[in-house]
Write a protein that holds these residues in place. Structure first.
Motif, mmCIF file in Angstrom:
data_model
loop_
_atom_site.group_PDB
_atom_site.id
_atom_site.type_symbol
_atom_site.label_atom_id
_atom_site.label_comp_id
_atom_site.label_asym_id
_atom_site.label_seq_id
_atom_site.Cartn_x
_atom_site.Cartn_y
_atom_site.Cartn_z
ATOM 1 N N ASN A 108 -20.619 150.309 104.349
ATOM 2 C CA ASN A 108 -19.579 149.676 103.550
ATOM 3 C C ASN A 108 -20.112 149.289 102.173
ATOM 4 O OD1 ASN A 108 -21.003 147.287 103.994
ATOM 5 N ND2 ASN A 108 -19.451 146.372 105.331
ATOM 6 N N ASP A 109 -19.271 148.632 101.382
ATOM 7 C CA ASP A 109 -19.659 148.354 99.992
ATOM 8 C C ASP A 109 -20.892 147.465 99.921
ATOM 9 O OD1 ASP A 109 -17.660 149.916 99.056
ATOM 10 O OD2 ASP A 109 -16.292 148.259 98.569
ATOM 11 N N TYR A 110 -20.971 146.476 100.833
ATOM 12 C CA TYR A 110 -22.181 145.655 100.819
ATOM 13 C C TYR A 110 -23.405 146.543 101.035
ATOM 14 C CZ TYR A 110 -26.241 143.268 102.246
ATOM 15 O OH TYR A 110 -27.570 142.920 102.319
ATOM 16 N N GLN A 111 -23.339 147.399 102.042
ATOM 17 C CA GLN A 111 -24.513 148.228 102.362
ATOM 18 C C GLN A 111 -24.847 149.197 101.220
ATOM 19 O OE1 GLN A 111 -22.627 149.160 106.084
ATOM 20 N NE2 GLN A 111 -24.444 148.567 107.231
ATOM 21 N N LYS A 112 -23.813 149.693 100.537
ATOM 22 C CA LYS A 112 -24.099 150.579 99.394
ATOM 23 C C LYS A 112 -24.873 149.802 98.330
ATOM 24 C CE LYS A 112 -20.300 153.687 100.282
ATOM 25 N NZ LYS A 112 -18.854 153.798 100.181
ATOM 26 N N SER A 113 -24.484 148.546 98.107
ATOM 27 C CA SER A 113 -25.209 147.745 97.109
ATOM 28 C C SER A 113 -26.629 147.447 97.613
ATOM 29 C CB SER A 113 -24.455 146.453 96.777
ATOM 30 O OG SER A 113 -24.581 145.505 97.830
ATOM 31 N N ALA A 114 -26.769 147.222 98.925
ATOM 32 C CA ALA A 114 -28.105 146.939 99.472
ATOM 33 C C ALA A 114 -29.005 148.174 99.366
ATOM 34 C CB ALA A 114 -27.983 146.486 100.933
ATOM 35 N N LEU A 115 -28.432 149.352 99.652
ATOM 36 C CA LEU A 115 -29.228 150.590 99.534
ATOM 37 C C LEU A 115 -29.740 150.747 98.102
ATOM 38 C CD1 LEU A 115 -27.076 152.967 101.747
ATOM 39 C CD2 LEU A 115 -29.563 152.725 101.943
ATOM 40 N N ALA A 116 -28.904 150.389 97.120
ATOM 41 C CA ALA A 116 -29.326 150.507 95.718
ATOM 42 C C ALA A 116 -30.368 149.443 95.373
ATOM 43 C CB ALA A 116 -28.107 150.381 94.806
#
Ligand code: BGC
Length: 449
Positions: A387-395
């Motif tokens: 989800n969007d949180y995880q996309k930001s965490a991956l970055a």
């Protein structure tokens, strides 16, 4: 852009302390209550093999994953493995208790007494190495060769703290969790015309405004002390900065440093803004206060994100904890092979699967975390997505400075962690800053720092 996952940021975790602590012995939490669902014939405190078909080789994997996102992620992973290997059946022998407060003691007793489950959840770093690997008498876990895990597919800093003093890898990291996250209700902030705080001073301004309206600013569920300890860690990070915080675990920063005193004073202030029933709640019950709009924020690891996914709650926001921007305080859940595992060949197959990008992309979208593997992060289109949180965490995992978590096994030996928690438990009621600094400094000395 540089990729921090290829750097050795986690090399900061003190190897000297790892060795010292290996001799100091680890704390053993009492097994406590047996969760419902325990079946006759299964070891005390564990759940039954559930839906395993008769005649299959049952692979007992002990974890403390009992809440929605946690158990769902593991089950999806096992469903795929069991479908691909019809003679085998991996199952989650879960023991309730966030952060492994109960499970860790049960599994330690079983593994060290020669009656281990086939595999089990353990945090990488000190928790793994001090308890099971770099111990007198030799490792009770088997080293994992390249047929199970390819270390070049994991960040070097991660490989360093899943490896024993002999340089061999001893566990399969399934994820990377971020500990220092502020989660908040978008509705509460919008309704009160407030912005999420980026510093602890801003936090107090926001919290005063909310308090005036009868809303708890910070949801806390410290029935077990560790969520309070996590808040303390984020305040230490903001007071000391990354180098100063890392120094707490190597001896380079003294625990009687004035900034530790300042952090305790700040903790006491922040504690004044938590929900009044905090001592009777678990972490996920506290998170529910944010979901219900009864509290504005909580500081918790990104398993809270998995909780939101499981509960289909989307009206939340996230930010680094106040004063923690650009700093990724991390931990990993991992799974080893005990020397005396009842079904070693089956476990090797399971662990090889768990080490794959495919398995990590099945598990992590549910768990709330990001994959430990460098080349994972792309689930197939028909599967659960990050989800969007995880996309930001991956970055951010690629660009932020990585720090280890004390409460979740990476930064400190289990014995040191327990001593810190004892000091913090006393501090909650005494409010004695000087006495607590002295207790923390004594704990560091006992840990050989
Ligand atoms: C584990 C997480 C888990 C959390 C709450 C942490 O110690 O690493 O996987 O979700 O505890 O139980």
């Amino acid at each position: 852009m540089s990729d921090r996952r290829t750097r050795t940021a986690w090399a900061l975790v003190p190897i000297v302390a790892l060795i010292v602590a290996a001799c100091a012995g680890a704390a053993t939490p009492s097994p406590g209550g047996t969760p419902s669902g325990t079946a006759a014939g299964t070891p005390a405190g564990t759940q039954a093999a559930g839906t395993c078909a008769a005649g299959t080789t049952q692979i007992e994997v002990q974890s403390w994953w009992t809440t929605g996102g946690e158990s769902t992620g593991l089950q999806k992973l096992f469903d795929k493995f069991n479908a691909d290997n019809p003679t085998l059946c991996a199952y989650n022998a879960a023991i309730a208790g966030g952060a492994g407060t109960v499970a860790q003691g049960v599994v330690k007793t079983r593994v060290l007494s020669g009656n281990p489950p086939d595999s089990f959840q353990v945090h990488m770093g000190h928790e793994l190495l001090d308890t099971y690997v770099n111990i007198s008498g030799g490792s009770v876990l088997a080293p994992l060769d390249s047929t199970i895990i390819d270390p070049s597919k994991f960040p070097p800093g991660v490989v360093k703290i899943i490896s024993g003093s002999d340089g061999k890898v001893y566990t399969v990291p399934e994820n990377i969790h971020r500990a220092n996250v502020l989660w908040y209700s978008k509705k509460v902030f919008a309704d009160n015309n407030l912005q999420p705080p980026t510093t602890w001073d801003e936090f107090k301004t926001v919290a005063d405004a909310l308090k005036a309206k009868g809303i708890a600013a910070l949801a806390l569920g410290d029935k077990d002390i560790w969520p309070y300890g996590m808040v303390f860690e984020t305040i230490l990070i903001s007071e000391l900065g990354p180098d100063g915080f890392n120094g707490l675990w190597t001896g380079a920063t003294k625990w009687d440093d004035p900034k530790v005193t300042a952090a305790l004073t700040e903790l006491q202030t922040v504690f004044g803004y938590v929900n009044s029933d905090h001592k009777s709640l678990t972490w996920d019950q506290a998170n529910q206060l944010v979901i219900d709009g009864k509290a504005a924020m909580t500081i918790m690891g990104d398993w809270a994100n998995g909780d939101y996914v499981a509960k289909k709650f989307t009206n939340y926001g996230w930010a680094a904890a106040p004063g923690n921007a650009g700093l990724y305080q991390a931990l990993a859940d991992s799974f080893p092979l005990p020397n005396k595992a009842p079904h070693p060949d089956a476990v090797k197959k399971l662990l090889a699967f768990m080490a794959s990008a495919e398995a990590q992309d099945i598990f992590n979208p549910w768990k709330g975390s990001i994959p430990a593997r460098i080349d994972a992060g792309n689930p197939p289109a028909d599967a659960q997505q990050y989800n969007d949180y995880q996309k930001s965490a991956l970055a951010e995992w690629k660009t932020d400075t990585v720090l280890p978590s004390m409460e979740h096994g990476a930064a400190a030996s289990p014995a040191f962690k327990t001593a810190i928690e004892t000091a913090l438990t006393a501090f909650q009621t005494s409010g004695d800053v000087a006495g607590t600094v002295a207790a923390l400094a004594a704990a560091a000395a006992d840990a050989g720092l």
